[in-house]
Scaffold this motif. Structure first.
Motif, PDB file in Angstrom:
ATOM      1  N   ALA A  36      16.673 112.983  11.367  1.00  0.00           N
ATOM      2  CA  ALA A  36      15.411 112.369  11.885  1.00  0.00           C
ATOM      3  C   ALA A  36      15.593 110.877  11.663  1.00  0.00           C
ATOM      4  CB  ALA A  36      14.162 113.031  11.321  1.00  0.00           C
ATOM      5  N   ALA A  37      15.965 110.764  10.410  1.00  0.00           N
ATOM      6  CA  ALA A  37      16.319 109.197   9.934  1.00  0.00           C
ATOM      7  C   ALA A  37      17.211 108.571  10.732  1.00  0.00           C
ATOM      8  CB  ALA A  37      16.559 109.131   8.463  1.00  0.00           C
ATOM      9  N   PHE A  38      18.092 109.423  11.343  1.00  0.00           N
ATOM     10  CA  PHE A  38      19.141 108.679  12.025  1.00  0.00           C
ATOM     11  C   PHE A  38      18.758 108.538  13.658  1.00  0.00           C
ATOM     12  CE2 PHE A  38      21.209 109.835   8.098  1.00  0.00           C
ATOM     13  CZ  PHE A  38      21.582 108.664   7.823  1.00  0.00           C
ATOM     14  N   LYS A 119      21.932 102.001  17.459  1.00  0.00           N
ATOM     15  CA  LYS A 119      22.542 102.404  16.276  1.00  0.00           C
ATOM     16  C   LYS A 119      23.283 103.958  16.651  1.00  0.00           C
ATOM     17  CE  LYS A 119      22.299 103.784  11.549  1.00  0.00           C
ATOM     18  NZ  LYS A 119      21.421 103.966  10.322  1.00  0.00           N
ATOM     19  N   VAL A 120      22.119 104.771  17.382  1.00  0.00           N
ATOM     20  CA  VAL A 120      22.573 106.165  17.643  1.00  0.00           C
ATOM     21  C   VAL A 120      23.605 106.052  18.847  1.00  0.00           C
ATOM     22  CG1 VAL A 120      21.015 106.078  19.908  1.00  0.00           C
ATOM     23  CG2 VAL A 120      21.550 108.457  18.509  1.00  0.00           C
ATOM     24  N   ASP A 121      23.885 105.027  19.522  1.00  0.00           N
ATOM     25  CA  ASP A 121      25.111 105.090  20.464  1.00  0.00           C
ATOM     26  C   ASP A 121      26.378 104.643  19.647  1.00  0.00           C
ATOM     27  OD1 ASP A 121      23.398 105.244  22.959  1.00  0.00           O
ATOM     28  OD2 ASP A 121      22.562 103.430  22.202  1.00  0.00           O
ATOM     29  N   ARG A 122      26.070 103.678  18.897  1.00  0.00           N
ATOM     30  CA  ARG A 122      27.167 103.337  17.981  1.00  0.00           C
ATOM     31  C   ARG A 122      27.891 104.558  17.153  1.00  0.00           C
ATOM     32  NH1 ARG A 122      24.192  98.647  17.830  1.00  0.00           N
ATOM     33  NH2 ARG A 122      23.024  99.079  16.179  1.00  0.00           N
ATOM     34  N   GLN A 123      26.842 105.398  16.397  1.00  0.00           N
ATOM     35  CA  GLN A 123      27.258 106.550  15.659  1.00  0.00           C
ATOM     36  C   GLN A 123      27.890 107.637  16.638  1.00  0.00           C
ATOM     37  OE1 GLN A 123      23.759 106.440  12.278  1.00  0.00           O
ATOM     38  NE2 GLN A 123      23.538 107.897  14.071  1.00  0.00           N
ATOM     39  N   GLU A 124      27.521 107.600  17.879  1.00  0.00           N
ATOM     40  CA  GLU A 124      28.119 108.539  18.759  1.00  0.00           C
ATOM     41  C   GLU A 124      29.451 108.186  18.989  1.00  0.00           C
ATOM     42  OE1 GLU A 124      26.713 110.517  22.812  1.00  0.00           O
ATOM     43  OE2 GLU A 124      25.344 110.380  21.268  1.00  0.00           O
ATOM     44  N   LYS A 129      27.341 109.089  10.738  1.00  0.00           N
ATOM     45  CA  LYS A 129      25.991 108.254  10.672  1.00  0.00           C
ATOM     46  C   LYS A 129      26.335 106.982   9.792  1.00  0.00           C
ATOM     47  CE  LYS A 129      23.254 112.250  11.858  1.00  0.00           C
ATOM     48  NZ  LYS A 129      23.817 113.527  11.417  1.00  0.00           N
ATOM     49  N   GLY A 130      25.775 105.903  10.166  1.00  0.00           N
ATOM     50  CA  GLY A 130      25.805 104.705   9.368  1.00  0.00           C
ATOM     51  C   GLY A 130      24.651 104.992   8.182  1.00  0.00           C
ATOM     52  N   CYS A 131      25.320 104.792   7.089  1.00  0.00           N
ATOM     53  CA  CYS A 131      24.565 104.623   5.955  1.00  0.00           C
ATOM     54  C   CYS A 131      25.006 103.800   4.847  1.00  0.00           C
ATOM     55  CB  CYS A 131      24.561 105.962   5.322  1.00  0.00           C
ATOM     56  SG  CYS A 131      26.315 106.889   5.047  1.00  0.00           S
ATOM     57  N   VAL A 132      24.421 103.812   3.727  1.00  0.00           N
ATOM     58  CA  VAL A 132      25.050 102.789   2.680  1.00  0.00           C
ATOM     59  C   VAL A 132      25.155 103.807   1.218  1.00  0.00           C
ATOM     60  CG1 VAL A 132      24.366 101.152   0.976  1.00  0.00           C
ATOM     61  CG2 VAL A 132      23.658 100.754   3.447  1.00  0.00           C
ATOM     62  N   ILE A 133      26.252 103.736   0.834  1.00  0.00           N
ATOM     63  CA  ILE A 133      26.451 104.374  -0.535  1.00  0.00           C
ATOM     64  C   ILE A 133      26.405 103.229  -1.495  1.00  0.00           C
ATOM     65  CG2 ILE A 133      28.257 105.737  -1.851  1.00  0.00           C
ATOM     66  CD1 ILE A 133      29.350 106.758   0.820  1.00  0.00           C
ATOM     67  N   TRP A 134      25.372 103.248  -2.403  1.00  0.00           N
ATOM     68  CA  TRP A 134      25.258 102.336  -3.504  1.00  0.00           C
ATOM     69  C   TRP A 134      25.674 102.770  -4.689  1.00  0.00           C
ATOM     70  CZ3 TRP A 134      23.087  97.588  -2.195  1.00  0.00           C
ATOM     71  CH2 TRP A 134      22.648  96.609  -3.261  1.00  0.00           C
ATOM     72  N   GLU A 193      20.870  93.337   2.335  1.00  0.00           N
ATOM     73  CA  GLU A 193      20.534  93.158   3.594  1.00  0.00           C
ATOM     74  C   GLU A 193      22.007  93.261   4.342  1.00  0.00           C
ATOM     75  OE1 GLU A 193      17.890  92.784   5.165  1.00  0.00           O
ATOM     76  OE2 GLU A 193      16.621  91.910   3.778  1.00  0.00           O
ATOM     77  N   VAL A 194      23.057  92.791   4.021  1.00  0.00           N
ATOM     78  CA  VAL A 194      24.316  93.196   4.512  1.00  0.00           C
ATOM     79  C   VAL A 194      24.775  94.270   4.706  1.00  0.00           C
ATOM     80  CG1 VAL A 194      26.580  92.296   4.609  1.00  0.00           C
ATOM     81  CG2 VAL A 194      25.089  90.655   3.630  1.00  0.00           C
ATOM     82  N   ALA A 195      24.484  95.230   3.728  1.00  0.00           N
ATOM     83  CA  ALA A 195      24.702  96.858   3.758  1.00  0.00           C
ATOM     84  C   ALA A 195      24.087  97.417   4.832  1.00  0.00           C
ATOM     85  CB  ALA A 195      24.636  97.249   2.487  1.00  0.00           C
ATOM     86  N   LYS A 196      22.661  96.920   5.237  1.00  0.00           N
ATOM     87  CA  LYS A 196      21.954  97.371   6.217  1.00  0.00           C
ATOM     88  C   LYS A 196      22.350  97.151   7.579  1.00  0.00           C
ATOM     89  CE  LYS A 196      17.100  96.404   7.945  1.00  0.00           C
ATOM     90  NZ  LYS A 196      16.118  95.643   7.874  1.00  0.00           N
ATOM     91  N   LEU A 197      22.956  95.923   7.718  1.00  0.00           N
ATOM     92  CA  LEU A 197      23.453  95.529   8.852  1.00  0.00           C
ATOM     93  C   LEU A 197      24.780  96.500   9.242  1.00  0.00           C
ATOM     94  CD1 LEU A 197      23.509  91.475   8.798  1.00  0.00           C
ATOM     95  CD2 LEU A 197      21.829  93.008   9.975  1.00  0.00           C
ATOM     96  N   PHE A 198      25.706  96.596   8.250  1.00  0.00           N
ATOM     97  CA  PHE A 198      26.820  97.606   8.567  1.00  0.00           C
ATOM     98  C   PHE A 198      26.246  98.853   8.707  1.00  0.00           C
ATOM     99  CE2 PHE A 198      29.232  94.345   6.215  1.00  0.00           C
ATOM    100  CZ  PHE A 198      30.417  94.416   6.873  1.00  0.00           C
ATOM    101  N   ALA A 199      25.299  99.584   7.943  1.00  0.00           N
ATOM    102  CA  ALA A 199      24.720 100.619   8.262  1.00  0.00           C
ATOM    103  C   ALA A 199      24.270 100.808   9.708  1.00  0.00           C
ATOM    104  CB  ALA A 199      23.694 101.243   7.433  1.00  0.00           C
ATOM    105  N   ASP A 200      23.550  99.749  10.234  1.00  0.00           N
ATOM    106  CA  ASP A 200      23.084  99.639  11.677  1.00  0.00           C
ATOM    107  C   ASP A 200      24.257  99.794  12.571  1.00  0.00           C
ATOM    108  OD1 ASP A 200      20.753  99.567  13.388  1.00  0.00           O
ATOM    109  OD2 ASP A 200      21.426  97.560  13.838  1.00  0.00           O
ATOM    110  N   ALA A 201      25.569  99.188  11.962  1.00  0.00           N
ATOM    111  CA  ALA A 201      26.523  99.104  12.948  1.00  0.00           C
ATOM    112  C   ALA A 201      27.267 100.486  13.206  1.00  0.00           C
ATOM    113  CB  ALA A 201      27.470  97.974  12.790  1.00  0.00           C
ATOM    114  N   GLY A 202      26.757 101.160  12.485  1.00  0.00           N
ATOM    115  CA  GLY A 202      27.072 102.914  12.151  1.00  0.00           C
ATOM    116  C   GLY A 202      28.266 103.059  11.217  1.00  0.00           C
ATOM    117  N   VAL A 203      28.465 101.922  10.576  1.00  0.00           N
ATOM    118  CA  VAL A 203      29.607 102.025   9.367  1.00  0.00           C
ATOM    119  C   VAL A 203      29.159 102.883   8.057  1.00  0.00           C
ATOM    120  CG1 VAL A 203      31.080 100.586   8.194  1.00  0.00           C
ATOM    121  CG2 VAL A 203      30.656 100.073  10.329  1.00  0.00           C
ATOM    122  N   ILE A 204      29.768 103.371   7.508  1.00  0.00           N
ATOM    123  CA  ILE A 204      29.673 103.977   6.093  1.00  0.00           C
ATOM    124  C   ILE A 204      29.873 102.980   5.130  1.00  0.00           C
ATOM    125  CG2 ILE A 204      29.993 105.650   4.520  1.00  0.00           C
ATOM    126  CD1 ILE A 204      30.884 107.675   6.628  1.00  0.00           C
TER     127      ILE A 204
END
Ligand SMILES: Nc1ncnc2c1ncn2[C@@H]1O[C@H](COP(=O)(O)OS(=O)(=O)O)[C@@H](OP(=O)(O)O)[C@H]1O
Ligand SMILES: Nc1ncnc2c1ncn2[C@@H]1O[C@H](COP(=O)(O)OP(=O)(O)O)[C@@H](O)[C@H]1O
Length: 307
Positions: A36-38, A119-124, A129-134, A193-204
């Motif tokens: 759901a979060a994605f 984001k959902v289109d980029r993920q597809e 799934k774009g996310c941040v591993i911290w 904030e930068v990581a959030k942009l990457f995640a929104d781009a669909g990137v891990i």
């Protein structure tokens, strides 16, 4: 031997992992909440890779009045182009005949623009799934090494990653920041904030920085949709990090030549509820590749490696 403490929805059950720190699956996030979060279940059809761009073009012909800076917080607006900031506490300027703008921090009269490719289109497109591993931990705990091994392991599986290493980001974007607590906080905020942009781009996005303060890490977690922030704690004792001392910084800190060094004369607040806790102790079973596989198993089991 590597130890994996199972928090939240970590569900690895390999016997060689020390689960001494494990709490039962708490359901704090809950596996079912992750999709759901994605954005799954928001009415997007399942489409083939060829159909996705067509859908994006079609929807771009009609104006979109859905705005949000959080994927789980969309607002339908009844007035075309009237675009308040989705944060409720942000003052919204007049919207009678002109577009509605917001004030955010020191930025006044700004407007959130939304694009039909989401984001959902980029993920597809990326099938992930774009996310941040911290990755957080003391200097010398193996953050950068794990980040690199993770990047290699995911790349080999055809997954798109990007590493934001604290040391590296301080060579550019954050070169103006010192190691005073307020500068560390700003370092973490910007990388969040930068990581959030990457995640929104669909990137891990793999962020590895000491990030010693709990409050600052939690603030980065709060920037992201639920489930999209995966905290990995390198739970390596100071004695081991100091014995490794690959850059000789602990030696300098002990000699008083570096002031405010984390773990020596500056604090490190360990996470209380991270998704993954790794406890490598330089023995067999704790190689960077093996640690990376633990994280990749977590991603796989929790649906991050598919759209
Ligand atoms: N005072 C002090 N304390 C801790 N670390 C120091 C300090 N001065 C320099 N270094 C080097 O900077 C690296 C940590 O940068 P980070 O951006 O990850 O730090 S922080 O998150 O802002 O606390 C850290 O790199 P890692 O060893 O990779 O963690 C150190 O090499
Ligand atoms: N899993 C591991 N087992 C043993 N040594 C490791 C492991 N990961 C990293 N190291 C070693 O520890 C030192 C610090 O690793 P590094 O990744 O630079 O840590 P950090 O980024 O946290 O400062 C390096 O010498 C590295 O080779």
């Amino acid at each position: 031997m590597a130890g994996l403490a199972q928090k939240s929805f970590v569900s690895l059950s390999l016997p060689e992992f020390d689960s001494g720190h494990c709490s039962p699956l708490s359901g704090k996030l809950g596996f079912l909440k992750v999709p759901a979060a994605f954005g799954i279940g928001r009415g997007f059809e399942v489409r083939s890779g060829f159909q996705a761009p067509i859908k994006a073009m079609e929807s771009s012909r009609t104006p979109s009045y859905v705005v949000s800076n959080k994927l789980d917080n969309f607002h339908e607006l009844d007035q075309p182009g009237c675009n308040p900031n989705p944060d409720d506490n942000v003052p919204v300027n007049s919207c009678k005949d002109t577009l509605k703008t917001s004030n955010v921090g020191n930025s006044t009269n700004i407007l959130w623009h939304k694009c039909s490719v989401e984001k959902v289109d980029r993920q597809e497109l990326l099938q992930q799934k774009g996310c941040v591993i911290w990755i957080t931990g003391l200097s010398g705990s193996g953050k950068s090494t794990l980040a690199c091994a993770l990047c290699q392991g995911l790349h080999a599986r055809g997954k798109l990653t990007y590493v934001l290493d604290g040391d590296n980001v301080r060579h550019g974007l954050n070169r103006d920041l010192s190691f005073k607590s307020e500068d560390r906080a700003e370092n973490i905020r910007r990388i969040g904030e930068v990581a959030k942009l990457f995640a929104d781009a669909g990137v891990i996005c793999i962020a590895c920085l000491i990030s010693p303060y709990r409050k600052d890490r939690d603030a980065c977690r709060d920037l992201l949709p639920e489930g999209a922030f995966i905290e990995v704690f390198m739970d390596v004792p100071l004695q081991i990090c100091e014995a490794r001392d690959p850059k000789g910084l602990y030696k300098l800190a002990r000699a008083g030549k570096i002031k405010g060094f984390t773990g020596i004369d500056d604090p490190y607040e360990p996470p209380l509820n991270s998704e993954i806790v790794l406890q490598p102790n330089d023995g067999p079973g704790g190689s960077p590749k093996e640690l990376a596989e633990i994280v990749i198993s977590f991603l796989d089991k929790n649906g991050y490696l598919q759209a």
